[in-house]
Design a protein around this motif. Structure first.
Motif, PDB file in Angstrom:
ATOM      1  N   THR A  61       0.981  -1.176  -0.121  1.00  0.00           N
ATOM      2  CA  THR A  61       0.282   0.171  -0.138  1.00  0.00           C
ATOM      3  C   THR A  61       0.453   1.388  -0.036  1.00  0.00           C
ATOM      4  OG1 THR A  61      -0.108   0.633   2.046  1.00  0.00           O
ATOM      5  CG2 THR A  61      -1.816  -1.280   1.046  1.00  0.00           C
ATOM      6  N   SER A 121      -3.333   5.294  -0.078  1.00  0.00           N
ATOM      7  CA  SER A 121      -4.706   3.609   0.053  1.00  0.00           C
ATOM      8  C   SER A 121      -5.528   4.324   1.208  1.00  0.00           C
ATOM      9  CB  SER A 121      -3.664   3.048   0.825  1.00  0.00           C
ATOM     10  OG  SER A 121      -2.684   3.726   1.610  1.00  0.00           O
ATOM     11  N   GLU A 140     -17.425   9.457  -5.038  1.00  0.00           N
ATOM     12  CA  GLU A 140     -15.999   8.272  -4.304  1.00  0.00           C
ATOM     13  C   GLU A 140     -14.863   8.945  -4.576  1.00  0.00           C
ATOM     14  OE1 GLU A 140     -17.703   5.056  -5.057  1.00  0.00           O
ATOM     15  OE2 GLU A 140     -18.766   5.108  -6.648  1.00  0.00           O
ATOM     16  N   LEU A 142     -11.339   6.792  -5.376  1.00  0.00           N
ATOM     17  CA  LEU A 142     -11.176   5.644  -6.262  1.00  0.00           C
ATOM     18  C   LEU A 142      -9.860   4.582  -5.053  1.00  0.00           C
ATOM     19  CD1 LEU A 142     -12.703   5.823  -9.079  1.00  0.00           C
ATOM     20  CD2 LEU A 142     -13.831   4.590  -6.971  1.00  0.00           C
ATOM     21  N   THR A 143      -8.774   4.060  -5.453  1.00  0.00           N
ATOM     22  CA  THR A 143      -7.582   3.707  -4.942  1.00  0.00           C
ATOM     23  C   THR A 143      -7.467   2.551  -5.684  1.00  0.00           C
ATOM     24  OG1 THR A 143      -6.099   3.340  -3.234  1.00  0.00           O
ATOM     25  CG2 THR A 143      -8.569   2.776  -2.946  1.00  0.00           C
ATOM     26  N   ASP A 145      -5.231   0.730  -5.008  1.00  0.00           N
ATOM     27  CA  ASP A 145      -5.496  -0.724  -3.937  1.00  0.00           C
ATOM     28  C   ASP A 145      -6.355  -1.475  -4.289  1.00  0.00           C
ATOM     29  OD1 ASP A 145      -3.501  -0.562  -2.240  1.00  0.00           O
ATOM     30  OD2 ASP A 145      -5.037  -0.212  -0.613  1.00  0.00           O
ATOM     31  N   GLU A 146      -7.670  -1.135  -4.577  1.00  0.00           N
ATOM     32  CA  GLU A 146      -8.508  -2.365  -5.467  1.00  0.00           C
ATOM     33  C   GLU A 146      -7.737  -2.979  -6.711  1.00  0.00           C
ATOM     34  OE1 GLU A 146     -12.723  -1.615  -5.351  1.00  0.00           O
ATOM     35  OE2 GLU A 146     -12.319   0.357  -4.498  1.00  0.00           O
ATOM     36  N   VAL A 147      -6.958  -3.034  -7.273  1.00  0.00           N
ATOM     37  CA  VAL A 147      -6.800  -3.521  -8.433  1.00  0.00           C
ATOM     38  C   VAL A 147      -5.179  -3.602  -8.167  1.00  0.00           C
ATOM     39  CG1 VAL A 147      -7.896  -3.133  -9.774  1.00  0.00           C
ATOM     40  CG2 VAL A 147      -6.426  -1.257  -9.556  1.00  0.00           C
ATOM     41  N   LYS A 148      -4.195  -3.375  -7.450  1.00  0.00           N
ATOM     42  CA  LYS A 148      -3.035  -4.105  -6.697  1.00  0.00           C
ATOM     43  C   LYS A 148      -2.090  -2.862  -8.012  1.00  0.00           C
ATOM     44  CE  LYS A 148      -3.908  -5.782  -3.289  1.00  0.00           C
ATOM     45  NZ  LYS A 148      -5.215  -5.464  -2.614  1.00  0.00           N
ATOM     46  N   LEU A 159      -9.622   0.836 -13.783  1.00  0.00           N
ATOM     47  CA  LEU A 159     -11.003   1.012 -12.559  1.00  0.00           C
ATOM     48  C   LEU A 159     -11.886   2.287 -12.569  1.00  0.00           C
ATOM     49  CD1 LEU A 159     -11.108  -0.049  -9.991  1.00  0.00           C
ATOM     50  CD2 LEU A 159      -9.568   2.027  -8.889  1.00  0.00           C
ATOM     51  N   LYS A 163     -16.224   1.827 -12.469  1.00  0.00           N
ATOM     52  CA  LYS A 163     -16.157   2.469 -10.484  1.00  0.00           C
ATOM     53  C   LYS A 163     -17.546   3.357 -11.295  1.00  0.00           C
ATOM     54  CE  LYS A 163     -14.557  -0.088  -7.416  1.00  0.00           C
ATOM     55  NZ  LYS A 163     -15.276  -1.057  -6.593  1.00  0.00           N
TER      56      LYS A 163
END
Length: 223
Positions: A61, A121, A140, A142-143, A145-148, A159, A163
């Motif tokens: 992260t 993150s 929203e 969005l980070t 981190d959701e898809v790394k 992403l 989203k």
């Protein structure tokens, strides 16, 4: 008014909506003679480590990267980073000031989807947005981190489409970072470089579609 059909206004966080200067101030406060040097190395390594970990396939992260970069910076300049000082510096990222026009611009954009999309993150972004006066205006946060996958990889920008349920050409993406603008332009977003510090655009074979000195400029893309 522009003739773009923008449905989603998407913002990077650090340097675009929020001013990282309070981190520099905290560095100066804790390490008076070396604060400027520490803050510069810290930011440089923070970006470098995210790019290197992406290439190495060792995702972690952005909070851990920020912590690691701080440790490096303090070792590099030869200062003792106590646990207390480390906490104060990392906490400074949760309490950044926002740029003065941010709230009024987001208010104007009320009819549109509005999102933050950051390498940060959620443990860093959520407190930051919650302490701001305009968190309720964002749809929203969005980070990657959701898809790394760190920006500027194409997979990271994907992403946003998933989203927000929009197409690439319906997004106007804002960032103060030239490398982020290059990545988003390459991906197929319309891009507005918020060039607050009169930087020079990186030579990566792509240019921003628009360039403004602050966020007020993007309001011309309201249809």
């Amino acid at each position: 008014m522009s003739n773009l059909n923008i449905k989603a206004f998407v913002f990077d966080a650090y340097g675009t909506l929020f001013d990282v200067h309070s981190v520099i101030e905290k560095c100066n406060e804790l390490f008076s003679d070396k604060g400027e040097e520490i803050s510069q190395i810290w930011r440089q390594k923070q970006l470098e480590y995210s790019f290197l970990r992406q290439l190495m396939g060792t995702y972690t992260t952005f909070f851990v990267i920020t912590q690691d970069a701080l440790h490096y910076a303090c070792k590099q300049v030869g200062v003792d980073l106590t646990g207390e000082k480390e906490k104060k510096l990392l906490d400074a990222y949760l309490e950044l000031n926002h740029y003065e026009e941010t709230g009024s611009v987001l208010e104007e954009l009320k009819p549109y989807q509005k999102a933050i999309f950051s390498n940060g993150s959620l443990d860093m972004l959520s407190p930051l947005v919650e302490q701001s006066p305009f968190g309720h205006l964002l749809d929203e946060v969005l980070t990657v981190d959701e898809v790394k996958q760190f920006k500027p990889t194409p997979m990271s920008y994907q992403l946003v489409l998933e989203k927000l349920g929009v197409r690439r050409e319906e997004v106007l993406f804002m960032s103060s970072n030239p490398w982020d603008i290059a990545g988003a332009t390459n991906f197929g977003f319309y891009t507005a470089w918020i060039n607050r510090q009169e930087k020079v655009m990186d030579e990566l074979g792509v240019r921003p579609h628009f360039e403004y000195k602050d966020l007020n400029g993007i309001l011309e893309h309201m249809s």
